[in-house]
Design an enzyme around this catalytic site. Structure first.
Site, PDB file in Angstrom:
ATOM      1  N   GLY A 206     -38.053   6.331   7.778  1.00 28.79           N
ATOM      2  CA  GLY A 206     -37.330   5.808   9.046  1.00 28.79           C
ATOM      3  C   GLY A 206     -36.362   7.108   9.807  1.00 28.79           C
ATOM      4  N   GLU A 208     -36.960   9.348  11.702  1.00 28.03           N
ATOM      5  CA  GLU A 208     -37.100   9.638  13.029  1.00 28.03           C
ATOM      6  C   GLU A 208     -36.663   8.520  13.956  1.00 28.03           C
ATOM      7  OE1 GLU A 208     -39.816  10.779  10.683  1.00 28.03           O
ATOM      8  OE2 GLU A 208     -38.665  12.689  11.538  1.00 28.03           O
ATOM      9  N   ASN A 283     -35.507  14.533   6.612  1.00 30.53           N
ATOM     10  CA  ASN A 283     -34.971  15.254   7.601  1.00 30.53           C
ATOM     11  C   ASN A 283     -33.804  14.477   8.250  1.00 30.53           C
ATOM     12  OD1 ASN A 283     -37.596  13.807   8.497  1.00 30.53           O
ATOM     13  ND2 ASN A 283     -36.101  13.627  10.048  1.00 30.53           N
ATOM     14  N   ASP A 328     -37.018  18.863  11.413  1.00 30.54           N
ATOM     15  CA  ASP A 328     -37.798  17.777  10.881  1.00 30.54           C
ATOM     16  C   ASP A 328     -38.394  18.467   9.300  1.00 30.54           C
ATOM     17  OD1 ASP A 328     -39.044  15.454   9.872  1.00 30.54           O
ATOM     18  OD2 ASP A 328     -40.896  15.595  11.331  1.00 30.54           O
ATOM     19  N   TRP A 418     -47.427  15.338   2.883  1.00 33.99           N
ATOM     20  CA  TRP A 418     -47.382  14.573   1.865  1.00 33.99           C
ATOM     21  C   TRP A 418     -48.717  14.772   1.102  1.00 33.99           C
ATOM     22  CZ3 TRP A 418     -51.486  11.593   1.328  1.00 33.99           C
ATOM     23  CH2 TRP A 418     -52.397  11.594   2.359  1.00 33.99           C
ATOM     24  N   VAL A 568     -50.079  10.705  10.679  1.00 34.35           N
ATOM     25  CA  VAL A 568     -49.650  11.139  11.774  1.00 34.35           C
ATOM     26  C   VAL A 568     -50.333  12.175  12.727  1.00 34.35           C
ATOM     27  CG1 VAL A 568     -48.019  13.019  10.824  1.00 34.35           C
ATOM     28  CG2 VAL A 568     -47.373  11.711  12.828  1.00 34.35           C
TER      29      VAL A 568
HETATM   30 CA    CA Z   1     -39.659  13.277   9.268  1.00 36.05          CA
END
Ligand code: CA
Length: 708
Positions: A206, A208, A283, A328, A418, A568
């Site tokens: 979360g 972001e 991040n 990020d 990932w 993503v």
């Molecule tokens: Ca991120």
């Protein structure tokens, strides 16, 4: 059921999970291990022969190297499909299955779970936690789930809406469920829990959107919370623990208002001898440090690997990779533990290829930096300080300080995300599913956090891909992928397998001298672990992003992978989403063995859709407003510059020609259950109408490009 006598004895009674510990086979006898239930201990399963796959990364060291060697570089050409199972979720499949006692267990999109008989492919049970569709708007990166943990007679998984659930492994029935996050905040869970000595460790995502990261340990039997470890400090005065006080001094401004970030959304590894749990920390919230911590600071423990005493949840050490992170650049990527000789000395190391593009080798006993070298082309920093391991930054990369855009290599997707790596201890190579893609960081001016959606302090409307063929072609040419075979002792790449695009699958290495990996071209392939030669491939009919596993059932070694394009990259990257070619989601478990002769049904053809938008509406001012709102709220799911990937490509939407139908979806939320919330709380009808103007404008621009 079990062929192996030793295992059979060990598993007698209520089967326990025990994790094989190849860290140091000789030390295994000395290691006290917990009794899972019924007196069966981890110790009794130490001599794991690879028949099972008991934990996310197979073993606590997360090497994803199987000792099975029935399938070899000599016979892999005869590998064929043994059986397959269709999934009911046509979204990204990122999970690594578990295999226990001839049964396969895995999680799928929307946090569902399934169990199959490994020999026959018969469905044994399925579980649906009924995650509300509107939860999707809290997810940065598709409604994925990466896996389960097993302990005693139970399985454990996180759900997208922030629960940790325990399932009865025999029936799939829920035994307990705890809410691990404040569900009023934009937390999600996509990562796999880990089971350690009767505890279940789980993180969340979360950063972001705006949350504070942490990892929690729960009692495996009862679900009772045992400890919680925060990765970033709370506001001054609220930080009692020494490590958080120390962190507080590295932050400025009012970082706690948006949580600070630092979510632990993926990597964990465990050293049972040291009883240290290693977590990868994400991040900052927001990305742009000028808004997160104005005036700078290292912002501990963002972008760090942190070691925690597993029993107590106390801080042990940390190593920060990207101080004052603003790109990020998470350190949540796969962590692998291994023992190796470096400069003539045996070292217990921890290895990671995080987003920032440097491959790190760290002493896992104390966090000491051993080495860090670029495994991908970089322009934000070229080298690390050889002593401290701190990056020597390119000053232009600090868009947060210059206020000017910077196109960074790597970008926010990272040089590695990932997708699990694998480490082959015989070849001493780490196989990194790497990607080479830039990202334009356009700092937002006068940024204010918004109530829903991305909170990055980045202007994604300003950074959107222009409708200029030359610009698109240049970006596409610079966007590729590879498996990088990295030698962690020599600190260099040995060879690579090149791909036309990024976002290829996770890795599996085996004692048969093989690497297995699916890819964005829709193939599942086997390679020589020595030199990367392709030895076998299978048309999966879909992009594959998850990592394969291998196991034994009956007399045969099997290889399995959960196929299904998503995550993503296909959602958010617009014209770059299909860099590897046309790709689609057909979500399936594919299971292979030597001589397997099953066939997939023929795949539906790819639809060649021509753009057919209505004529332009609105004014330059409404289109510009729509562009900004689209960038703020829509880009992350419907794609950069309104070019869709996995989710509906709005340029093709029939709603473009029907303003009332457009409002019923975007304002009123009639597709709420699918994850497309209504935006009435956040935008007026007039604002929502301007997004339609922008989408029509984009569709017409691209139609002109098509016909040129
Ligand atoms: Ca991120």
């Amino acid at each position: 059921m079990l062929r192996n006598r030793k295992l059979n004895l060990a598993l007698a009674g209520s089967v326990a999970l025990a994790l094989a510990l190849p860290l140091a086979a000789c030390s295994v006898k000395d290691t006290p291990v917990a009794s899972a239930s019924g007196g069966v201990t981890a110790q009794s399963l130490m001599a794991a022969d690879g028949a099972n796959w008991l934990s996310y990364g197979r073993t606590y060291d997360e090497q994803r190297f199987s000792p099975l060697n029935q399938i070899t570089d000599g016979n892999v050409g005869e590998l064929g499909l043994a059986w397959y199972a269709d999934m009911d979720t046509a979204r990204g499949q990122e999970a690594t299955p578990l295999v226990i006692d001839g049964k396969i267990y895995f999680s799928t999109a929307w946090s569902k779970a399934k169990a199959y008989d490994a020999l026959s492919g018969k469905l044994l049970w399925e579980y649906d936690p009924k995650v509300p569709g509107e939860t999707a708007v809290k997810a940065c990166c598709d409604v994925v789930n990466r896996g389960m943990a097993a302990w005693g007679a139970k399985l454990y998984m996180g759900t997208l809406d922030g629960r940790l659930v325990a399932l009865d492994r025999a029936t799939g029935k829920e035994v307990w469920s705890v809410v691990t996050v404040d569900q009023t905040k934009p937390y999600t869970i996509t990562g796999a829990p880990r089971a350690i000595n009767g505890m279940i460790m789980i993180g969340n995502g979360g950063a972001e959107m705006g949350v504070r990261g942490y990892v929690t340990a729960y009692d495996a039997q009862t679900g009772k919370q045992l400890w919680r470890f925060y990765t970033v400090p709370d506001k001054p005065g609220n930080n009692d623990e020494e490590y958080l006080k120390k962190a507080e001094a590295t932050w400025k401004g009012e970082w706690w208002k948006l949580g600070g970030g630092g979510t632990v959304w993926d990597a964990m590894a465990y050293d049972p001898e040291l009883d240290l749990l290693y977590i990868g920390v994400g991040n900052g919230s927001p990305w742009n440090q000028a808004y997160r911590s104005p005036g700078g600071g290292d912002n501990l423990y963002l972008s760090s690997i942190v070691a925690i005493h597993a029993k107590t949840g106390e801080y042990a050490w940390h190593f920060q990779q990207t101080p004052g992170e603003t790109w990020d650049f998470t350190a949540t990527q796969h962590i692998i533990l291994a023992d190796m000789e470096i400069d003539g000395k045996p070292r217990k190391v921890l290895m990671q290829a995080p987003k920032n593009g440097f491959f790190y080798v760290i002493d896992r006993t104390n966090g000491q930096f051993i080495s860090g070298n670029a495994y991908a082309p970089l322009n934000w920093a070229k080298v690390l300080d050889p002593v401290s391991g701190r990056p020597i930054e390119n000053p232009e990369a600090r868009y947060d300080l210059t206020g000017k855009p910077f196109i960074s290599m790597p970008g926010a997707a990272g040089a590695h995300s990932w997708h699990p790596m694998a480490y082959d201890p015989t070849n001493r190579l780490v196989y990194i599913p790497a990607q080479f893609a830039a990202y334009p960081y356009f700092p937002s001016k006068d940024w204010k956090p918004q109530a829903v959606g991305f909170n990055t302090g980045i202007d994604s409307a300003a950074g959107a891909m222009p409708a200029i063929k030359a610009a698109r072609d240049a970006a596409k040419a610079a966007t590729t992928g590879a498996v990088v075979a990295w030698d962690p002792v020599a600190k260099k790449e040995r060879w690579r397998i090149s791909f036309p695009g990024p976002w290829n699958g996770g890795m599996l290495a085996t004692a048969g001298g093989l690497l297995f990996q699916g890819n964005a071209k829709g193939m599942f392939a086997a390679y020589s672990a020595k030199d990367g030669r392709e030895l076998w491939s299978f048309p999966a009919q879909t992009g594959v992003v998850a990592a394969p596993i291998t196991f034994k059932a009956g007399n045969d070694q099997y290889v399995a992978v959960l196929a299904g394009w998503g995550g993503v990259w296909p959602l958010a990257t617009g014209v770059l989403a299909d860099k590897s070619g046309p790709v689609r989601n057909i979500s399936r478990l594919l299971v292979f063995k030597i001589g397997g002769a099953a066939k997939l049904p023929s795949a539906p053809p790819f639809e060649e859709k021509r753009l057919d938008p209505p004529a332009l509406v609105g004014t330059p001012a409404t289109v510009a407003m729509g562009n900004n709102l689209y960038g703020q709220y829509c880009t992350v799911c419907h794609g950069d510059a309104a070019v869709g990937g996995l989710l509906p490509d709005l340029r093709h939407s029939p709603l473009n020609a029907d303003p009332e139908a457009w409002q019923s979806v975007v304002h009123d939320g009639i597709l709420n259950a699918n994850g497309m919330i209504g935006w009435s709380k956040y935008m007026t009808k007039d604002q929502i109408e301007t997004i339609r103007h922008y989408v029509i404008k984009r569709a017409n621009e691209d139609k002109a490009l098509e016909t040129r």
